[in-house]
Design a protein around this motif. Structure first.
Motif, PDB file in Angstrom:
ATOM      1  N   ALA A 195      40.717  19.027  36.810  1.00  0.00           N
ATOM      2  CA  ALA A 195      41.118  20.429  37.344  1.00  0.00           C
ATOM      3  C   ALA A 195      41.419  20.159  38.784  1.00  0.00           C
ATOM      4  N   LEU A 196      40.585  19.794  39.664  1.00  0.00           N
ATOM      5  CA  LEU A 196      40.580  19.590  41.075  1.00  0.00           C
ATOM      6  C   LEU A 196      41.835  18.549  41.532  1.00  0.00           C
ATOM      7  N   LEU A 197      41.798  17.408  40.545  1.00  0.00           N
ATOM      8  CA  LEU A 197      42.872  16.576  40.844  1.00  0.00           C
ATOM      9  C   LEU A 197      44.277  17.127  40.640  1.00  0.00           C
TER      10      LEU A 197
ATOM     11  N   THR B 107      41.957  29.892  26.956  1.00  0.00           N
ATOM     12  CA  THR B 107      41.475  29.845  28.787  1.00  0.00           C
ATOM     13  C   THR B 107      40.913  31.104  28.911  1.00  0.00           C
ATOM     14  N   VAL B 108      41.424  32.317  28.313  1.00  0.00           N
ATOM     15  CA  VAL B 108      40.899  33.478  28.836  1.00  0.00           C
ATOM     16  C   VAL B 108      39.624  33.756  28.093  1.00  0.00           C
ATOM     17  N   PHE B 109      39.253  33.237  26.895  1.00  0.00           N
ATOM     18  CA  PHE B 109      37.827  33.126  26.295  1.00  0.00           C
ATOM     19  C   PHE B 109      36.839  32.603  27.390  1.00  0.00           C
ATOM     20  N   GLU B 110      37.421  31.261  27.945  1.00  0.00           N
ATOM     21  CA  GLU B 110      36.356  30.504  28.872  1.00  0.00           C
ATOM     22  C   GLU B 110      36.097  31.434  29.878  1.00  0.00           C
ATOM     23  N   TRP B 111      37.098  31.978  30.495  1.00  0.00           N
ATOM     24  CA  TRP B 111      36.849  32.735  31.761  1.00  0.00           C
ATOM     25  C   TRP B 111      36.071  33.787  31.398  1.00  0.00           C
ATOM     26  N   LEU B 112      36.153  34.503  30.316  1.00  0.00           N
ATOM     27  CA  LEU B 112      35.400  35.690  29.980  1.00  0.00           C
ATOM     28  C   LEU B 112      34.184  35.392  30.001  1.00  0.00           C
ATOM     29  N   ARG B 113      33.757  34.107  29.387  1.00  0.00           N
ATOM     30  CA  ARG B 113      32.345  33.631  29.053  1.00  0.00           C
ATOM     31  C   ARG B 113      31.697  33.282  30.454  1.00  0.00           C
ATOM     32  N   LEU B 114      32.588  32.697  31.432  1.00  0.00           N
ATOM     33  CA  LEU B 114      31.948  32.541  32.815  1.00  0.00           C
ATOM     34  C   LEU B 114      31.601  33.605  33.247  1.00  0.00           C
ATOM     35  N   GLY B 115      32.536  34.755  33.189  1.00  0.00           N
ATOM     36  CA  GLY B 115      32.144  36.274  33.785  1.00  0.00           C
ATOM     37  C   GLY B 115      30.865  36.678  33.151  1.00  0.00           C
ATOM     38  N   ARG B 116      30.725  36.756  32.028  1.00  0.00           N
ATOM     39  CA  ARG B 116      29.467  36.925  31.301  1.00  0.00           C
ATOM     40  C   ARG B 116      28.287  36.365  31.785  1.00  0.00           C
ATOM     41  N   LEU B 117      28.279  34.851  32.096  1.00  0.00           N
ATOM     42  CA  LEU B 117      27.202  34.299  32.532  1.00  0.00           C
ATOM     43  C   LEU B 117      27.051  34.776  33.956  1.00  0.00           C
ATOM     44  N   GLU B 118      28.058  34.980  34.659  1.00  0.00           N
ATOM     45  CA  GLU B 118      27.737  35.349  35.906  1.00  0.00           C
ATOM     46  C   GLU B 118      26.947  36.625  36.025  1.00  0.00           C
ATOM     47  N   LEU B 119      27.293  37.835  34.906  1.00  0.00           N
ATOM     48  CA  LEU B 119      26.547  38.848  35.223  1.00  0.00           C
ATOM     49  C   LEU B 119      25.285  38.538  34.603  1.00  0.00           C
ATOM     50  N   ARG B 120      24.922  37.772  33.783  1.00  0.00           N
ATOM     51  CA  ARG B 120      23.631  37.717  33.396  1.00  0.00           C
ATOM     52  C   ARG B 120      22.683  36.750  34.414  1.00  0.00           C
ATOM     53  N   ARG B 121      23.372  36.212  35.314  1.00  0.00           N
ATOM     54  CA  ARG B 121      22.653  35.376  36.168  1.00  0.00           C
ATOM     55  C   ARG B 121      21.470  36.163  37.040  1.00  0.00           C
ATOM     56  N   PRO B 122      20.312  35.818  37.474  1.00  0.00           N
ATOM     57  CA  PRO B 122      19.558  36.822  38.253  1.00  0.00           C
ATOM     58  C   PRO B 122      20.291  37.037  39.570  1.00  0.00           C
TER      59      PRO B 122
ATOM     60  N   THR C 203      33.322  28.504  41.680  1.00  0.00           N
ATOM     61  CA  THR C 203      34.337  29.029  40.659  1.00  0.00           C
ATOM     62  C   THR C 203      34.957  30.382  41.216  1.00  0.00           C
ATOM     63  N   SER C 204      34.410  31.303  42.004  1.00  0.00           N
ATOM     64  CA  SER C 204      35.336  32.118  42.406  1.00  0.00           C
ATOM     65  C   SER C 204      36.538  31.675  43.256  1.00  0.00           C
ATOM     66  N   ALA C 205      36.022  30.713  44.252  1.00  0.00           N
ATOM     67  CA  ALA C 205      37.101  30.245  44.935  1.00  0.00           C
ATOM     68  C   ALA C 205      38.167  29.572  44.216  1.00  0.00           C
ATOM     69  N   ILE C 206      37.902  28.815  43.199  1.00  0.00           N
ATOM     70  CA  ILE C 206      38.695  27.974  42.461  1.00  0.00           C
ATOM     71  C   ILE C 206      39.822  28.941  41.520  1.00  0.00           C
ATOM     72  N   GLY C 207      39.228  30.058  41.315  1.00  0.00           N
ATOM     73  CA  GLY C 207      39.807  31.063  40.522  1.00  0.00           C
ATOM     74  C   GLY C 207      41.030  31.833  41.566  1.00  0.00           C
ATOM     75  N   ILE C 208      40.710  32.056  42.766  1.00  0.00           N
ATOM     76  CA  ILE C 208      41.496  32.568  43.718  1.00  0.00           C
ATOM     77  C   ILE C 208      42.533  31.545  43.835  1.00  0.00           C
ATOM     78  N   LEU C 209      42.329  30.265  44.184  1.00  0.00           N
ATOM     79  CA  LEU C 209      43.228  29.340  44.219  1.00  0.00           C
ATOM     80  C   LEU C 209      44.226  29.224  43.113  1.00  0.00           C
ATOM     81  N   ILE C 210      43.670  29.140  41.768  1.00  0.00           N
ATOM     82  CA  ILE C 210      44.604  29.218  40.771  1.00  0.00           C
ATOM     83  C   ILE C 210      45.562  30.563  40.864  1.00  0.00           C
ATOM     84  N   LEU C 211      44.874  31.516  41.107  1.00  0.00           N
ATOM     85  CA  LEU C 211      45.806  32.973  40.898  1.00  0.00           C
ATOM     86  C   LEU C 211      46.747  32.882  41.976  1.00  0.00           C
TER      87      LEU C 211
END
Length: 466
Positions: free
Chosen positions: A291-293, A334-349, A358-366
């Motif tokens: 993805a970075l490449l 892809t939408v399922f993957e990013w929704l899962r990433l969002g749920r993991l972020e909400l569950r993180r302490p 991940t947030s920075a990569i999401g902004i670059l992609i957008l």
């Protein structure tokens, strides 16, 4: 599975601990037996021998094909068919027999330690690889003898599918890599001849549904063989065929935005844990590196001003619903993957914060999707688009350097340095500048790279002491 790199580093540290008196000889011997320090050199020799066997199998296959071609016109059709089938069966039977010889394993070895491959097993793998090459030669020669017409990409696709079946049956990485390369080559030839009609209906379906088909063919095989090479080649085939589906099946305005955003989003959001019974992060680092490449290549290509000079709106095209099925399926995944990433972020302490990477990569992609969409849909912004993509390229390079410094990762650090240096040199050559300024820029970049390298190595050396 414990890697050879870890065992090699552990052996060096264990020797150092023994020399400093931190551990005694008996404890070092226990570590040596548990992690098989004495097999490290053997494993390196076996890898080298495996490469030689594969290379020898390829050369042997070329030699056999050349010999058959030299005497092809002399033999009758019956002799040719008997020779081809006998050669194919004999080579694969011999390879399978040698490959089935169980590998040697020490009595005191740990269960997670890989078994040492014997020479017979390596020779068997080489013969099986040779058998896969003979399969393609047999298919081509049989088609020629019985006057079966067809395209070159049809041959490569059929050949690759045959090798894929061998790879699944034998669980061999070499056959999986060969299959991915053959199918990828066949698809590339089909794209170059996109306007022609494929001679078999199932081949046409395979070509037009290649993103979904490649996902089904190569991703399970990569897990079955635990091979990053198969996963990387399969991921490249998926992304390339997905881009072709986007360009051929969508309106140009939306195709540009989805072309820029969907592939890196699909790769970055990939997580091995989405599959049942998979608990390790085996291929996620590989997917994120790809993805970075992709983002680096995209930002660098779109940072040239000449690409944005044509401000004419593209003519709308009729959507191809067959190709859009690929975009819809992988886009939904892809939408399922990013929704899962969002749920993991909400569950993180809360004390751990948010995953800024991940947030920075999401902004670059957008941003990479919105800029061409605005340029093609509303009003042309060639100067602003060029500037913004140069900014995105710079931010990506700085982010890689930051991650390299924070994690002590040389690959990320030097990747960021290469991007910044390439960006500066490209802008100097792109715009009309004098030779004196170009010389100054080259000297400055050279000094900067040397200084950054020395500083990073000094910083990297201090990381274990902190």
């Amino acid at each position: 599975m414990i890697s050879d790199k870890f065992r090699r580093e552990l052996r060096e540290q264990a020797k150092l601990w023994q020399a400093e008196g931190l551990i005694d000889t008996s404890f070092y011997q226990q570590l040596s037996e548990r992690y098989q320090f004495n097999t490290l050199e053997t494993a390196s020799r076996n890898r080298f021998l495996s490469i030689l066997m594969s290379l020898g199998g390829i050369l042997l296959g070329i030699g056999v094909i050349t010999f058959v071609a030299a005497n092809w016109q002399v033999w009758s059709r019956e002799v040719r068919v008997a020779l081809l089938l006998s050669l194919f069966v004999a080579v694969n039977a011999a390879g399978f027999y040698l490959w089935r010889i169980p590998p040697s394993r020490s009595k005191n070895s740990h269960p997670n330690m890989p078994a040492t491959k014997g020479r017979n097993k390596l020779l068997g793998e080489g013969l099986l690889l040779l058998g896969a090459l003979i399969l393609g030669a047999n298919m081509a020669l049989m088609a020629q003898m019985f006057h079966i017409g067809g395209s070159s990409y049809g041959l490569y696709l059929t050949w690759g599918i045959g090798v894929l079946g061998m790879a699944y049956s034998l669980r061999l990485t070499s056959l999986g890599v060969l299959s991915a390369l053959l199918i990828g080559l066949g698809y590339w030839l089909a794209v170059l001849d996109w306007s022609s009609k494929v001679e078999f209906s199932w081949l046409e379906v395979l070509v037009r549904q290649m993103p979904i088909a490649a996902s089904i063919m190569f991703v399970p095989l990569a897990y079955w063989c635990r091979s990053r090479a198969i996963f990387a080649i399969g991921a490249i085939a998926i992304i390339f065929s997905l881009q072709v589906s986007i360009v051929q099946g969508l309106n140009p305005t939306w195709a540009a935005a989805i072309f820029c955003a969907l592939p890196p989003a699909l790769l970055w959001g990939y997580d091995d844990a989405i599959w049942p019974k998979v608990r390790s992060k085996l291929f996620q680092p590989t997917a994120r590196s790809l993805a970075l490449l992709f983002l680096a290549s995209l930002f660098y290509f779109l940072s040239f001003h000449w690409l944005w000079q044509d401000s004419s709106n593209p003519a709308p095209t009729k959507p191809d619903w067959v190709l859009l099925a690929n975009v819809a399926v992988l886009g939904g995944f892809t939408v399922f993957e990013w929704l899962r990433l969002g749920r993991l972020e909400l569950r993180r302490p809360k004390q751990n914060g948010v995953d800024l990477t991940t947030s920075a990569i999401g902004i670059l992609i957008l941003a990479s999707a919105l800029i061409p969409l605005f340029h093609l849909s509303f009003t042309p912004i060639p100067q602003l688009a060029t500037f913004l993509f140069n900014v995105l390229l710079f931010l990506l390079a700085v982010g890689l350097i930051r991650e390299g410094l924070a994690l002590g990762n040389r690959r990320n650090f030097w990747g960021g340095m290469v991007l910044i240096t390439l960006q500066i040199i490209s802008r100097v050559f792109e715009y009309n500048t004098e030779l004196l300024l170009k010389s100054f820029v080259f000297v400055l970049c050279g000094i900067g790279v040397i200084a950054a390298g020395l500083w990073f190595e000094r910083h990297f050396a201090k990381i274990p002491d902190e």
